[in-house]
Design an enzyme around this catalytic site. Structure first.
Site, PDB file in Angstrom:
ATOM      1  N   ASP A   7       0.197   3.118   2.644  1.00 30.40           N
ATOM      2  CA  ASP A   7       1.003   2.063   3.232  1.00 30.40           C
ATOM      3  C   ASP A   7       0.975   0.895   2.240  1.00 30.40           C
ATOM      4  O   ASP A   7       0.174   0.882   1.295  1.00 30.40           O
ATOM      5  CB  ASP A   7       0.406   1.657   4.586  1.00 30.40           C
ATOM      6  CG  ASP A   7       1.137   0.504   5.224  1.00 30.40           C
ATOM      7  OD1 ASP A   7       2.376   0.556   5.306  1.00 30.40           O
ATOM      8  OD2 ASP A   7       0.474  -0.457   5.630  1.00 30.40           O
ATOM      9  N   ASP A   9       1.933  -3.133   2.991  1.00 30.10           N
ATOM     10  CA  ASP A   9       1.511  -4.459   3.443  1.00 30.10           C
ATOM     11  C   ASP A   9       0.179  -4.423   4.174  1.00 30.10           C
ATOM     12  O   ASP A   9      -0.005  -3.674   5.135  1.00 30.10           O
ATOM     13  CB  ASP A   9       2.583  -5.059   4.360  1.00 30.10           C
ATOM     14  CG  ASP A   9       3.923  -5.201   3.651  1.00 30.10           C
ATOM     15  OD1 ASP A   9       3.919  -5.553   2.460  1.00 30.10           O
ATOM     16  OD2 ASP A   9       4.968  -4.964   4.287  1.00 30.10           O
TER      17      ASP A   9
END
Length: 230
Positions: A7, A9
């Protein structure tokens, strides 16, 4: 390790690039800025509370994007990357990605954010494979204000499996794969990888994910202990 999914952020960077990019656009949107910012903030709240309506959010993002001509967007993106992103691309995260790449894993960034905003960030990490939301473009490169596909929560499971199949593999390859995420919104893919014998890594996890990771004995990785998240 065959695949290492990351992922973005809160996982690879200690900021929310989606929020920062939206704020870049909002600061130049002119009319309706106050109303649009309030709407964006509510979507942030919904995301953190685990009740985000991804379809409405993508509609919002795409319509905001389409307010700008591509030429202006390109200029704003250069500024945004330099000021808001590059200072947060930290060696510890770059080295983590590099470690998996050098070990022979196919490194993939998998994010709910959309391609135009995150593709150059993936490049900063040396990541070539990107699974993300896809905006619709006109033949001349301008954005239509519509989206082709989203990549949020359960859709990440679908898209990760499609990616592996496209690479000639199968779900069995998840046993030799890992997924790194900070958010409970990514529980579906973390759980999917873990159920197939792979490694689910709660990375700088939010409170809900931390609790879940502890209950399930998933690895917890703190990359940014000295850096404030978001």
């Amino acid at each position: 390790m065959k695949y290492a999914f990351f992922d973005l952020d809160g996982t690879l960077i200690p900021v929310d690039s989606s929020i920062l990019w939206a704020e870049t656009l909002l600061s130049h949107v002119g009319k309706d800025e106050k109303q649009l910012r309030a709407e964006r903030i509510q979507y942030d709240v919904d995301y953190k509370n685990g009740c985000l309506d991804i379809n409405k959010f993508e509609d919002f993002e795409m319509k905001l994007l389409a307010r700008f001509p591509r030429r202006e967007l390109d200029e704003l993106r250069v500024q945004y990357l330099k000021q808001d992103i590059m200072p947060h691309v930290l060696p510890i995260a770059v080295d983590l990605v590099k470690k998996y790449r050098e070990a022979g894993a196919r490194v993939v960034m998998i994010t709910a954010s959309y391609r135009y905003a995150v593709e150059p960030i993936a490049e900063l990490f040396g990541i070539r494979d990107l699974i993300c939301a896809e905006p619709e473009e006109k033949p001349d490169g301008e954005f239509t204000g519509r989206w082709i596909s989203e990549n949020f929560a359960t859709q990440k499971v679908v898209n990760a499996e499609r990616f592996i199949q496209k690479c000639g593999g199968s779900a069995a390859d998840l046993k030799e794969s890992a997924f790194f995420s900070d958010s409970m919104n990514d529980f579906p893919l973390l759980d999917h990888v873990a159920r197939h014998g792979g490694k689910a890594v709660a990375t700088n996890p939010d409170d809900r994910l931390r609790s879940t990771a502890q209950e399930r004995h998933w690895e917890i990785l703190e990359l940014f202990s000295e850096h404030k998240l978001f």
